[in-house]
Design a protein around this motif. Sequence first.
Motif, PDB file in Angstrom:
ATOM      1  N   ARG A  61       0.835  -1.203   0.000  1.00 41.42           N
ATOM      2  CA  ARG A  61       0.000   0.000   0.000  1.00 41.42           C
ATOM      3  C   ARG A  61       0.869   1.252   0.000  1.00 41.42           C
ATOM      4  N   ASP A  62       1.974   1.210   0.721  1.00 46.30           N
ATOM      5  CA  ASP A  62       2.903   2.341   0.717  1.00 46.30           C
ATOM      6  C   ASP A  62       3.477   2.576  -0.678  1.00 46.30           C
ATOM      7  N   LEU A  63       3.725   1.498  -1.415  1.00 45.17           N
ATOM      8  CA  LEU A  63       4.254   1.657  -2.767  1.00 45.17           C
ATOM      9  C   LEU A  63       3.246   2.352  -3.681  1.00 45.17           C
ATOM     10  N   ASP A  64       1.960   2.031  -3.515  1.00 42.67           N
ATOM     11  CA  ASP A  64       0.934   2.744  -4.285  1.00 42.67           C
ATOM     12  C   ASP A  64       0.886   4.214  -3.888  1.00 42.67           C
ATOM     13  N   ALA A  65       0.984   4.478  -2.576  1.00 40.67           N
ATOM     14  CA  ALA A  65       1.005   5.863  -2.107  1.00 40.67           C
ATOM     15  C   ALA A  65       2.220   6.602  -2.671  1.00 40.67           C
ATOM     16  N   ALA A  66       3.352   5.912  -2.755  1.00 35.57           N
ATOM     17  CA  ALA A  66       4.561   6.540  -3.289  1.00 35.57           C
ATOM     18  C   ALA A  66       4.375   6.954  -4.746  1.00 35.57           C
TER      19      ALA A  66
END
Length: 589
Positions: free
Chosen positions: A396-401
């Motif tokens: 999910r953090d990668l999508d946010a990034a």
Amino acid sequence: MGAAKLPIRRASPKVDISDSASPLSELSNDSTEKERRRAKIARASKPKVRTGCVTCKIRRVKCDEVKPSCNRCTSTGRTCDGYYIPPRKNRRIDHDAVIELSTTPERCLEVVAGTGEELRALEFFHARTAPNLSSYFDAGFWTRLVFQVSHVEPAIMHAMVAVGHLNQRRDVWTKPLPMLKSVFLVDDQPNVPGLSDRIVVGPTKRKVIDHDDPFALSQYNKAISLLSQRIRDPDAASEIALLACILFVCIEFLRGDVEPAFRHFKSGMGIAKASLTKSSLTKPTLTMELIREGMLPFFNRLEVLAMLFGQAPKHDYHITIDEAVPAHFSTMQDARDSIVHLSNIGLRFIRNMKKGRYARLVLPDDFVRQAVLEREVERWKEALDALILTDTVSLRDLDAAKVLRVHQIILTVWLGSCCHIADSYLDNFMADFEAGVTLGEEIQRNAATIEQRRTNQPSFLFDMELVSPLYYIAIKCRDPNIRRRAIALLRQTRRREGLWDSNMAAAIAERIAALEEVNLSTLDGSELPAEEDRVHNTEISTMVSENPHEHTLRYYSKAYGLDKEFKVWTERIVLEMDPGPNTRPELLY
């Protein structure tokens, strides 16, 4: 510059635990018969208590159930994690609208007094609005803090009801179709090139669904009245007023009203800044921390939105360029806060250069400042890349990034071009435009796979994610192929982010493209619009109370030369929605 890919983080090796021995398998086989009988003795039957707080349940102690935080936890220095209730499945919210709630217990207020309509709106806020408003960030704020405060602050509860009700109506009745029709009405120049034959002249009245909703307005007014009474108390906590301001802004976003939204924002920003001054250092440390870390970031992001909608900042930003980017990011939240700081500082510079470049008053010091800002944006990108390579980053953090990278790309392009008068200078950033669209397509594909497992897509987000950067690409990238990819993404997004409506943005971008490309012989990207055909700026105004689907556009171009006066003309664009399974049929023109 322009690389679309994020750094690849190596996956941690998976450990197979399928053959791990269970602790139960180590019980001795020679247990006595007495011990076995004792193990089989049934516990006395008592009704299970399901109303204690989460922390006490985990500790297996009796909870005193004081709201919002129980004394059993706070008296021992622990943090009370609030109360769970299992959500009711398939509760009917409206006549024809059924909301599927997760079977996983969600954080919610245990008991709430109110009418049936109020409770339905609160349930919708709990089940759908709060998780959607959280998006990639702020989950604790929307799904926990707001509910806890509303239990003791009636003004917050009524504001939540208004937000939940408006969001519910938007989801049920006004979810846009994949494509909308557009009708253009010319006010003062009937011979503007590129107009279609579907020109309608005359009054354009349409029933307003959400703006004047009686129930929402009633709850909104109750919240304002209760807050006014509350803040008359000199000991009233300033964070209550700040939280109310955020919810009031959210209400106006859903209603589509720009001016009231920014009035609430400015009021809240004033309260936040006053609360953080040296004269307020007598406030409890926890209160100061809540304002600084929980509330102020909302107003920092709203300040960016205000500048994008033409609001001039009244003060210098409270963070300097040297403080905006730390040496490294510990969390994705740190990266988000940092790019917001850079955007606030950068947009102030861009606004100053907007006047200076057309007056040919860009000074050497301005180019020095531009270089400093560009260097800090590049430092931010390097810090984000370093964070992505750590083991603390989730999928999910990668999508946010990726979302944050799109914002960084737009800021890079805008800063790099803001000192140049010719709009054709933006053609030097084609690689950046394509990188932004490519990331947007990746985000959209991943979001589609997630939404397939959900009953309904979110139609409203509090913060800006993709709509505003994609709109910038669609109106400023003159490569027909990249521009149309950005417009297609806007059509697929089908939601409002703050005050940015994806369908409105797509329709306006299509109109600007038609104006600029009228003299092109091909749209394969081999030729770009001439400088005199390009729209340098577009002002958008909407009379929401009369017709939220009608927008007045004022265009500015340098059709007579870069050193000549602007050519200015006005159009009205009206978005028509066809009746569909998720839309209320309305009389079209």
